[in-house]
Enzyme design. Structure first.
Site, PDB file in Angstrom:
ATOM      1  N   GLU A 293      89.706 -69.982 -83.791  1.00 54.77           N
ATOM      2  CA  GLU A 293      91.315 -70.638 -83.272  1.00 54.77           C
ATOM      3  C   GLU A 293      91.745 -69.340 -82.641  1.00 54.77           C
ATOM      4  O   GLU A 293      91.975 -68.483 -83.375  1.00 54.77           O
ATOM      5  CB  GLU A 293      92.089 -71.082 -84.502  1.00 54.77           C
ATOM      6  CG  GLU A 293      93.178 -71.815 -84.064  1.00 54.77           C
ATOM      7  CD  GLU A 293      94.555 -70.967 -84.148  1.00 54.77           C
ATOM      8  OE1 GLU A 293      95.127 -70.644 -83.122  1.00 54.77           O
ATOM      9  OE2 GLU A 293      94.947 -70.831 -85.052  1.00 54.77           O
ATOM     10  N   CYS A 327     100.788 -69.219 -83.302  1.00 59.89           N
ATOM     11  CA  CYS A 327      99.685 -69.764 -82.490  1.00 59.89           C
ATOM     12  C   CYS A 327     100.441 -71.039 -81.950  1.00 59.89           C
ATOM     13  O   CYS A 327     100.083 -71.533 -80.761  1.00 59.89           O
ATOM     14  CB  CYS A 327      98.492 -69.955 -82.879  1.00 59.89           C
ATOM     15  SG  CYS A 327      97.867 -68.660 -84.042  1.00 59.89           S
TER      16      CYS A 327
END
Length: 541
Positions: A293, A327
């Site tokens: 990720e 994020c």
């Protein structure tokens, strides 16, 4: 040996505590913050059964008070990475054969310890070492990590229970084996829960792990490791090494027994890891699993029918919670011209009430960015915006590093949709707004969907249901986690599996069965009860 078919307890999401003034939980946490702040924590590496220190000592500091030393950690080198790989190999035979119930019990116990006696410790370490306010630490270090432990066990049981059909006289089954070798887990600074989940998800499935946490999150990583030991995790199953990422990951990436990489961090670093593995692909025992990720440039797209009273707080929370260092943080917004004047007024009124400062004062909403490089990068982007004819500084813009690395919540207005802070990841408390003409909705949608290389999270706001459906279709591939009339942050384990595609990663959805299946190697078993004794088929007669 037990013959019961055990069912793990039904998972649940850990309740978020409020830490309201006058509550016992608030005073308990404040006491733990004070105690950790007053001490210097020794942070060794943990390799096999040994705490390992080196002569190369580094400081852990408070980002909001960078002169204050919280701890000291040891920088390892390639020899420590090699030792961790050997420790993982030594632990693999016993751990890979440990029944699932035995493995599951350890992580269920870890969840109970974390939600109980360890809660204040992990929260305080996250607040001080990563400069998170009390709410951000609570939803991360306590609730999300406990959720990962409980739901991963639940999803693992579901995965193991998925078995094939059998024809008459045959019994088909699938053995979900751990991978052969070790998993390298590389974790970021911004979420203690990610730091805990990336090494333990593969471990739950019977793998052994070499864990390299971010150097700017070592206080919480240290206590996470202590928590796992208290829960009964055997030595060598998870081995924590600390130091330079390239130095420590090099021996792992070059080792023939590398079975997988579980990564959260920058797109650039993951690309480098992928290239390094690809260049040596013929040297491994098997094909390593690469799960990552990575970056994000997350959006909020407002339709002209959006409710400004809901849109404004979503932007404040989505963009500025944890200083935009998520994020999933809302870092770009597309706002119709008809709504911009009112939205600008609402944002200004709200930002005037936002307090910036250290985490010890529970009234501060925004704290410090993580370190000097982050501060310099964000300040540089703000300074460039001040002097650019293509951008306007709307709110904020102040930067002060005299005590801590503080950046005021900042709103920019870009005059073109491809302005750098509209497409490039910045990872700070900066929201860039592009105001589009109401009649140019399609071109604004195209810019939102395609101008940035990322595809992690995004949100749309609107009260016109048909318009919301159109926006959802147009932005289908722009975000792996998509929100309607909500901010694009705050995914909850078991409710919104998290991950994105494009330059945002492999979209293997942490906190779901999709992630766990990457850490097993299925073996199909067919057992025939009465095998044939004649080689001839009937058609030959």
């Amino acid at each position: 040996m037990s013959s019961g078919q055990f069912r793990v307890p039904e998972p649940f999401n850990e309740s978020v505590r409020s830490y309201a003034p006058g509550s016992s939980e608030r005073s308990d946490l404040a006491d733990r913050v004070a105690a950790l702040s007053a001490s210097v924590t020794e942070i060794p590496m943990r390799i096999g059964s040994c705490d390992v220190s080196t002569a190369d000592r580094r400081r852990v500091v408070k980002p909001h008070d960078h002169r204050h030393t919280l701890g000291e950690w040891s920088a390892g080198d390639a020899s420590h990475s090699d030792a961790a790989i050997r420790a993982a190999a030594a632990a693999w035979p016993a751990w890979s054969e440990t029944p699932f119930a035995g493995r599951a019990a350890i992580f269920l116990r870890a969840a109970e310890l974390l939600s109980g006696p360890w809660r204040s410790t992990l929260n305080a370490a996250t607040m001080l070492g990563q400069s998170k306010n009390v709410h951000q630490a609570e939803i991360d270090a306590s609730c999300e990590l406990a959720d990962f432990f409980r739901f991963n066990v639940h999803f693992a049981q579901e995965l193991y229970s998925e078995q094939p059909r059998s024809s008459p006289g045959v019994w088909n089954r699938v053995d979900y084996r751990p991978l052969e070798g070790f998993v390298l887990a590389i974790t970021p600074f911004n979420f203690t829960a990610i730091g805990g989940n990336l090494p333990t998800a593969p471990a739950l499935m019977g793998n052994t792990v070499v864990w390299k946490p971010a150097s700017t999150a070592l206080l919480s990583a240290h206590f996470t490791m202590q928590l796992l030991r208290a829960a009964g995790l055997p030595d060598g199953v998870v081995n924590m090494v600390t130091g330079d990422g390239v130095t420590l990951s090099g021996p792992a990436v070059h080792h023939r027994d590398l079975a997988g990489v579980h990564f959260t961090g920058s797109t650039q670093t993951f690309n480098q890891l992928w290239s390094a593995v690809g260049s040596r692909i013929g040297s491994y025992r098997g094909y390593p699993r690469l799960v990552g990720e990575t970056g994000g440039k997350d959006f909020v797209f407002a339709h002209s029918s959006a409710d400004v009273e809901a849109l404004a707080p979503a932007l404040i929370r989505g963009a500025f919670e944890y200083q935009g260092q998520k994020c999933s943080a809302a870092s770009r917004a597309y706002i119709p011209a008809s709504l911009w004047p009112r939205l600008r007024e609402w944002l200004g009124d709200m930002l005037a009430k936002v307090r910036v400062g250290g985490v010890e004062d529970f009234g501060n909403f925004v704290n410090a960015v993580i370190d000097r490089p982050a501060f310099d990068r964000i300040r540089s982007a703000i300074d460039a915006a001040r002097h650019s004819p293509d951008c306007e500084l709307v709110f904020g813009g102040g930067c002060d590093d005299s005590v801590g690395w503080f950046v005021q919540p900042t709103v920019l207005r870009a005059r073109r949709p491809d302005y750098p802070t509209m497409i490039e990841e910045l990872f700070g408390p900066v929201l860039t707004v592009f105001v589009y003409n109401d009649g140019e909705l399609d071109s604004a949608l195209a810019a939102c969907a395609n101008d940035s290389p990322y595809g992690l999270t995004g949100a749309v706001f609107g009260q016109d249901r048909a318009a919301v459906a159109d926006l959802t279709r147009a932005l289908r591939h722009a975000a792996g986690n998509f929100y309607i009339n909500d901010k694009p942050t705050g995914a909850v384990v078991g409710q919104q599996p998290f991950g994105g595609a494009r330059a945002s990663g492999t979209n293997d959805k942490a906190g779901s069965k999709l992630n766990l299946i990457r850490w097993v190697s299925p073996r199909t078993i067919k057992e025939t009860f009465v095998p044939p004794t004649d080689w001839r088929y009937p058609f030959l007669g």
